[in-house]
Scaffold this motif. Sequence first.
Motif, PDB file in Angstrom:
ATOM      1  N   GLN A 124      46.649  29.810  46.640  1.00 54.39           N
ATOM      2  CA  GLN A 124      45.895  30.204  45.447  1.00 54.39           C
ATOM      3  C   GLN A 124      44.801  31.242  45.736  1.00 54.39           C
ATOM      4  O   GLN A 124      44.746  32.270  45.066  1.00 54.39           O
ATOM      5  CB  GLN A 124      45.292  28.950  44.798  1.00 54.39           C
ATOM      6  N   PRO A 125      43.933  31.011  46.753  1.00 56.04           N
ATOM      7  CA  PRO A 125      42.883  32.012  47.019  1.00 56.04           C
ATOM      8  C   PRO A 125      43.446  33.387  47.401  1.00 56.04           C
ATOM      9  O   PRO A 125      42.938  34.413  46.944  1.00 56.04           O
ATOM     10  CB  PRO A 125      42.093  31.398  48.185  1.00 56.04           C
ATOM     11  N   LYS A 126      44.502  33.408  48.228  1.00 51.25           N
ATOM     12  CA  LYS A 126      45.100  34.689  48.630  1.00 51.25           C
ATOM     13  C   LYS A 126      45.729  35.402  47.431  1.00 51.25           C
ATOM     14  O   LYS A 126      45.600  36.619  47.283  1.00 51.25           O
ATOM     15  CB  LYS A 126      46.166  34.471  49.712  1.00 51.25           C
ATOM     16  N   ALA A 127      46.417  34.637  46.590  1.00 53.67           N
ATOM     17  CA  ALA A 127      47.061  35.226  45.417  1.00 53.67           C
ATOM     18  C   ALA A 127      46.017  35.818  44.482  1.00 53.67           C
ATOM     19  O   ALA A 127      46.164  36.935  43.980  1.00 53.67           O
ATOM     20  CB  ALA A 127      47.902  34.180  44.690  1.00 53.67           C
ATOM     21  N   ARG A 128      44.932  35.094  44.246  1.00 57.88           N
ATOM     22  CA  ARG A 128      43.871  35.580  43.368  1.00 57.88           C
ATOM     23  C   ARG A 128      43.195  36.824  43.960  1.00 57.88           C
ATOM     24  O   ARG A 128      42.858  37.757  43.220  1.00 57.88           O
ATOM     25  CB  ARG A 128      42.841  34.482  43.124  1.00 57.88           C
ATOM     26  N   ALA A 129      43.007  36.825  45.281  1.00 57.43           N
ATOM     27  CA  ALA A 129      42.391  37.986  45.934  1.00 57.43           C
ATOM     28  C   ALA A 129      43.283  39.226  45.808  1.00 57.43           C
ATOM     29  O   ALA A 129      42.798  40.331  45.552  1.00 57.43           O
ATOM     30  CB  ALA A 129      42.116  37.675  47.405  1.00 57.43           C
ATOM     31  N   LEU A 130      44.603  39.038  45.968  1.00 56.82           N
ATOM     32  CA  LEU A 130      45.546  40.151  45.816  1.00 56.82           C
ATOM     33  C   LEU A 130      45.511  40.712  44.402  1.00 56.82           C
ATOM     34  O   LEU A 130      45.511  41.928  44.200  1.00 56.82           O
ATOM     35  CB  LEU A 130      46.966  39.681  46.135  1.00 56.82           C
ATOM     36  N   ILE A 131      45.481  39.825  43.424  1.00 62.03           N
ATOM     37  CA  ILE A 131      45.449  40.245  42.022  1.00 62.03           C
ATOM     38  C   ILE A 131      44.176  41.033  41.737  1.00 62.03           C
ATOM     39  O   ILE A 131      44.213  42.094  41.108  1.00 62.03           O
ATOM     40  CB  ILE A 131      45.562  39.014  41.098  1.00 62.03           C
ATOM     41  N   LYS A 132      43.053  40.511  42.207  1.00 67.01           N
ATOM     42  CA  LYS A 132      41.765  41.176  41.980  1.00 67.01           C
ATOM     43  C   LYS A 132      41.761  42.573  42.595  1.00 67.01           C
ATOM     44  O   LYS A 132      41.373  43.559  41.962  1.00 67.01           O
ATOM     45  CB  LYS A 132      40.633  40.333  42.575  1.00 67.01           C
ATOM     46  N   GLU A 133      42.230  42.663  43.850  1.00 67.66           N
ATOM     47  CA  GLU A 133      42.270  43.959  44.537  1.00 67.66           C
ATOM     48  C   GLU A 133      43.208  44.928  43.817  1.00 67.66           C
ATOM     49  O   GLU A 133      42.880  46.094  43.603  1.00 67.66           O
ATOM     50  CB  GLU A 133      42.717  43.770  45.984  1.00 67.66           C
TER      51      GLU A 133
END
Length: 200
Positions: free
Chosen positions: A139-148
Amino acid sequence: MGAGGSYIGQILATSLGFKYVDREVLHLAAEEFGCDDDTIASRAERVSSFWERILGGLTFGAPDSRYSPPPLRQFSDQELFEKQTEILRRIADKHDCVVIGWAGVYIVRRHPAMFNIFCHAPTSFRARRLMELYADLDQPKARALIKESDEMREKYFAEMTDHEWTCARNYHLSIDTSLMPLDEIAQTILAILKSKGLAG
């Protein structure tokens, strides 16, 4: 990223018998710049930061290592955008097509049969979908990718087109893809296109 636009686009292209245009632009741009696809992909739909532009041509090594001159930067962000624009327009002039991304809403020449769609969804939906597609994402990695990805695309779109990426006025249809299954959304879009006489 994660909203399902590419998936929906593939269904539309197949159903309509249109050419699907996404990563082909990377390949053709790489060929024309004389570099590999990865070089283009790493800079696709993003704008290099000031420090990336400055440091992009530098090489680092131990103080006593043999000197090797830094590689020349082959092309600027603007030159890459112009090349991608030229390629997209060439493809669109020859084929009925579904174009995914690349600021196609502004760079493909306007004509009466053009129909622009913006697919969006809440971050929670997009993160969940990314984790289903890529097993190594949490979840944290996926959210970080989306944000970037969102930040880069917004900056790219604004800098290259002088328009706002998410503005609904850019599109004929803006749809929250979390509302129903992606296949149903594709069928709904096809029904709209048929009602407008844009699909057989």
